[in-house]
Design a protein around this motif. Sequence first.
Motif, PDB file in Angstrom:
ATOM      1  N   GLY A 168       0.805  -1.218   0.000  1.00 12.20           N
ATOM      2  CA  GLY A 168       0.000   0.000   0.000  1.00 12.20           C
ATOM      3  C   GLY A 168       0.834   1.262   0.000  1.00 12.20           C
ATOM      4  N   ASN A 169       0.133   2.388   0.083  1.00 11.45           N
ATOM      5  CA  ASN A 169       0.796   3.685   0.058  1.00 11.45           C
ATOM      6  C   ASN A 169       1.633   3.920   1.305  1.00 11.45           C
ATOM      7  N   GLN A 170       1.384   3.115   2.371  1.00 14.41           N
ATOM      8  CA  GLN A 170       2.149   3.305   3.598  1.00 14.41           C
ATOM      9  C   GLN A 170       3.642   3.046   3.388  1.00 14.41           C
ATOM     10  N   ILE A 171       3.981   2.178   2.413  1.00 19.00           N
ATOM     11  CA  ILE A 171       5.392   1.903   2.137  1.00 19.00           C
ATOM     12  C   ILE A 171       6.034   3.113   1.458  1.00 19.00           C
ATOM     13  N   ASN A 172       5.275   3.785   0.603  1.00 19.70           N
ATOM     14  CA  ASN A 172       5.794   5.007  -0.025  1.00 19.70           C
ATOM     15  C   ASN A 172       6.033   6.080   1.037  1.00 19.70           C
ATOM     16  N   LYS A 173       5.118   6.174   1.994  1.00 20.54           N
ATOM     17  CA  LYS A 173       5.282   7.160   3.072  1.00 20.54           C
ATOM     18  C   LYS A 173       6.466   6.793   3.968  1.00 20.54           C
ATOM     19  N   LEU A 174       6.662   5.496   4.180  1.00 19.04           N
ATOM     20  CA  LEU A 174       7.802   5.038   4.979  1.00 19.04           C
ATOM     21  C   LEU A 174       9.110   5.396   4.288  1.00 19.04           C
ATOM     22  N   ALA A 175       9.138   5.181   2.977  1.00 21.13           N
ATOM     23  CA  ALA A 175      10.344   5.502   2.207  1.00 21.13           C
ATOM     24  C   ALA A 175      10.666   6.993   2.301  1.00 21.13           C
ATOM     25  N   ARG A 176       9.643   7.814   2.137  1.00 24.02           N
ATOM     26  CA  ARG A 176       9.840   9.262   2.207  1.00 24.02           C
ATOM     27  C   ARG A 176      10.289   9.675   3.615  1.00 24.02           C
ATOM     28  N   SER A 177       9.731   9.032   4.645  1.00 23.96           N
ATOM     29  CA  SER A 177      10.099   9.355   6.026  1.00 23.96           C
ATOM     30  C   SER A 177      11.564   9.010   6.292  1.00 23.96           C
ATOM     31  N   LEU A 178      12.012   7.853   5.794  1.00 24.59           N
ATOM     32  CA  LEU A 178      13.411   7.467   5.969  1.00 24.59           C
ATOM     33  C   LEU A 178      14.329   8.437   5.234  1.00 24.59           C
ATOM     34  N   GLU A 179      13.933   8.822   4.055  1.00 28.43           N
ATOM     35  CA  GLU A 179      14.749   9.773   3.279  1.00 28.43           C
ATOM     36  C   GLU A 179      14.953  11.066   4.064  1.00 28.43           C
ATOM     37  N   LEU A 180      13.886  11.562   4.683  1.00 30.52           N
ATOM     38  CA  LEU A 180      13.997  12.800   5.448  1.00 30.52           C
ATOM     39  C   LEU A 180      14.893  12.615   6.669  1.00 30.52           C
ATOM     40  N   ARG A 181      14.810  11.474   7.328  1.00 26.24           N
ATOM     41  CA  ARG A 181      15.674  11.214   8.483  1.00 26.24           C
ATOM     42  C   ARG A 181      17.145  11.134   8.054  1.00 26.24           C
ATOM     43  N   VAL A 182      17.411  10.533   6.916  1.00 29.58           N
ATOM     44  CA  VAL A 182      18.780  10.441   6.415  1.00 29.58           C
ATOM     45  C   VAL A 182      19.329  11.834   6.114  1.00 29.58           C
ATOM     46  N   ARG A 183      18.500  12.640   5.474  1.00 30.09           N
ATOM     47  CA  ARG A 183      18.942  13.999   5.148  1.00 30.09           C
ATOM     48  C   ARG A 183      19.188  14.827   6.404  1.00 30.09           C
ATOM     49  N   GLU A 184      18.360  14.591   7.442  1.00 31.84           N
ATOM     50  CA  GLU A 184      18.573  15.301   8.708  1.00 31.84           C
ATOM     51  C   GLU A 184      19.905  14.906   9.330  1.00 31.84           C
ATOM     52  N   LEU A 185      20.219  13.600   9.284  1.00 34.41           N
ATOM     53  CA  LEU A 185      21.476  13.144   9.862  1.00 34.41           C
ATOM     54  C   LEU A 185      22.677  13.713   9.122  1.00 34.41           C
ATOM     55  N   LYS A 186      22.464  14.066   7.869  1.00 41.08           N
ATOM     56  CA  LYS A 186      23.546  14.658   7.075  1.00 41.08           C
ATOM     57  C   LYS A 186      23.607  16.179   7.204  1.00 41.08           C
ATOM     58  N   LYS A 189      18.251  20.697   6.674  1.00 39.77           N
ATOM     59  CA  LYS A 189      17.023  21.096   7.329  1.00 39.77           C
ATOM     60  C   LYS A 189      15.869  20.709   6.410  1.00 39.77           C
ATOM     61  N   VAL A 190      14.969  19.878   6.917  1.00 37.81           N
ATOM     62  CA  VAL A 190      13.904  19.354   6.061  1.00 37.81           C
ATOM     63  C   VAL A 190      12.538  19.715   6.632  1.00 37.81           C
ATOM     64  N   GLU A 191      11.543  19.636   5.771  1.00 39.21           N
ATOM     65  CA  GLU A 191      10.157  19.866   6.197  1.00 39.21           C
ATOM     66  C   GLU A 191       9.384  18.557   6.071  1.00 39.21           C
ATOM     67  N   TRP A 192       8.681  18.237   7.127  1.00 35.90           N
ATOM     68  CA  TRP A 192       7.920  16.990   7.146  1.00 35.90           C
ATOM     69  C   TRP A 192       6.499  17.234   6.643  1.00 35.90           C
ATOM     70  N   GLU A 193       6.146  16.480   5.615  1.00 34.56           N
ATOM     71  CA  GLU A 193       4.779  16.570   5.134  1.00 34.56           C
ATOM     72  C   GLU A 193       3.843  15.830   6.092  1.00 34.56           C
ATOM     73  N   GLU A 194       2.564  16.100   5.943  1.00 41.35           N
ATOM     74  CA  GLU A 194       1.574  15.424   6.783  1.00 41.35           C
ATOM     75  C   GLU A 194       1.510  13.935   6.440  1.00 41.35           C
ATOM     76  N   ASP A 195       1.079  13.143   7.412  1.00 37.78           N
ATOM     77  CA  ASP A 195       0.846  11.702   7.237  1.00 37.78           C
ATOM     78  C   ASP A 195       2.118  10.878   7.051  1.00 37.78           C
ATOM     79  N   LEU A 196       3.280  11.465   7.321  1.00 41.88           N
ATOM     80  CA  LEU A 196       4.502  10.662   7.275  1.00 41.88           C
ATOM     81  C   LEU A 196       4.739  10.048   8.661  1.00 41.88           C
ATOM     82  N   TYR A 197       5.879   9.374   8.827  1.00 40.92           N
ATOM     83  CA  TYR A 197       6.183   8.685  10.084  1.00 40.92           C
ATOM     84  C   TYR A 197       7.378   9.367  10.754  1.00 40.92           C
TER      85      TYR A 197
END
Length: 564
Positions: A168-186, A189-197
């Motif tokens: 389902g779409n939850q895997i796409n949201k998970l992927a996007r959430s991980l991407e943002l966490r990786v970018r933060e660790l690097k 500064k990122v913006e979190w969209e709604e409905d992510l994890y």
Amino acid sequence: MKKDFFAQLVHGAIDKAIENNKLGELKENDFTPICEIPKNTNFGDYAINVSSLARNAKMAPPLIAQNIAGYIEQKGFSINIVAGFINFKLEKEMLNSIVEEILEKKELFAASDIGKGEKVNLEYVSANPTGPFHIGHGRWAALGSALSNVMKYCGYDVYQEFYINDAGNQINKLARSLELRVRELKGEKVEWEEDLYPGEYLIDCAKRYIASGEKESYGDFAKADMLRLQKELLEKFRTHFDCFFSELSLYKNNEVENCIEELKKKGKLYEKDGAVWFKSSDYTDTQDRVLKKSDGTNTYLTADIAYHKNKLERGFTRLINIWGADHHGYIARMKAAIDALGYDSSCLEVLLGQLVNIIQNGEQMRMGKRKKMVTLDELVEEVGVDATRFWMLMRSSDTTIDFDIDLAKSQSDKNPVFYVQYAHARACSILRKAVEKRLDIENKTELEPLFDKKELEEILINPDVKGLFENCHDDNSREAARALILKLEESKAMVEAAARLRAPYLLCKYSSELATAFHHFYNFSRVLTDDKETSKKRLALVECFRIILSKILDLLGVEAPQKM
């Protein structure tokens, strides 16, 4: 089991009474005797109410009971008639035979074959691979694994399955959430969209992703990493699956589209407003359901129908699903789909798991606050696997659980898991002390063990329990031994009921009652005495208790400790 034994005796006696014209106008025996344990044990150990025969027999219930009892040979038990009840009280020979049977069959004493090898697919937990298990998942894991244990013990061929919702779409949201966490660790500064994890658990996942060399896609890595953590916790929680079934595989193997095509050929689909609808209202559902939306994407129901079709095609004749209580309305549409595909929807059973309220310091914890305990892993870390499993299993699945963390951690009789485990440890301690050196307190000298190890083994393999009750020197001791033996025999009925009713909580209740009977016996009957013959017989009874309680705890997935 003794309940069946007496029920069969009464049924046969009714036949003989009718044959000899002792039951008035009653000419046919369509009566099903139900054997129960009387609330007032002074009447007997078991009782069968035959009062309902009065309507056709045109006789008073006490006379009916008396005439039926006249055709029962009282061998190993006595009969007492009270109103329309035939009461049975076991005599010492039959009580002794229960002890002997337990020591002979050991952990198989309470086993049965009511399942007759039926192939059962038991699906439970089935969490999205998007984060840690919540408390509810822990309840379903405990329930599913315990139910599997009990049903296997009763002759069912159970296959445990975890359905991975990874399409389902939850895997796409998970992927996007991980991407943002990786970018933060690097340092970005990122913006979190709604409905992510945005959960903190993805920080560790992001660190592992960076350490891996970032070769996999975010979605594939995150899904595999979350699933790995889930599997590790399940193993720790003594929950073992035969299969982790991927929803995505249904699409890769065209099973979803093939299922839609089959329903279409059977005339079970129609189009409306650009969507494809399933005629579920022709069956058990209250309305029709969309399978394919107007944009061409499938609904969750579509893959679920294909999944259940897959189970049935694999040869399972019984499908048992454990779902959250919020899925109540989903049952009718799934049964409708099974019927529409040409199967019998009665093969599907759904157990709905109600909520778990976490109580600490006398107050219910708000599950939405990160400072509070919100995951199964944290709960297990706090109170341990045994306490978590036992507390999760103590109530029927359709009842809300108030999980008191402080009580679950306590070493007191008010903590049910401690109370039961302590009884097992006490029994093990008695058996150990039987072969250990003793201390003569008066002379302050060390005495030889009451028995050597070979003697004890012989006692437990070839017990001579014929004098068990003669060696009970007072009524309290005698009745405590009797009550314990009867409670041990009850394990057969309780295990069978737990399997048949899909209700492992019955075994939690039974284990507490069994522990109480043992503690009562221990308080009134000194097991290790200078009278070796008395000690032998009581040790045999202690071993019977240890065998049965150990097996009950094993079925629940709870350890039976030898020391505490």
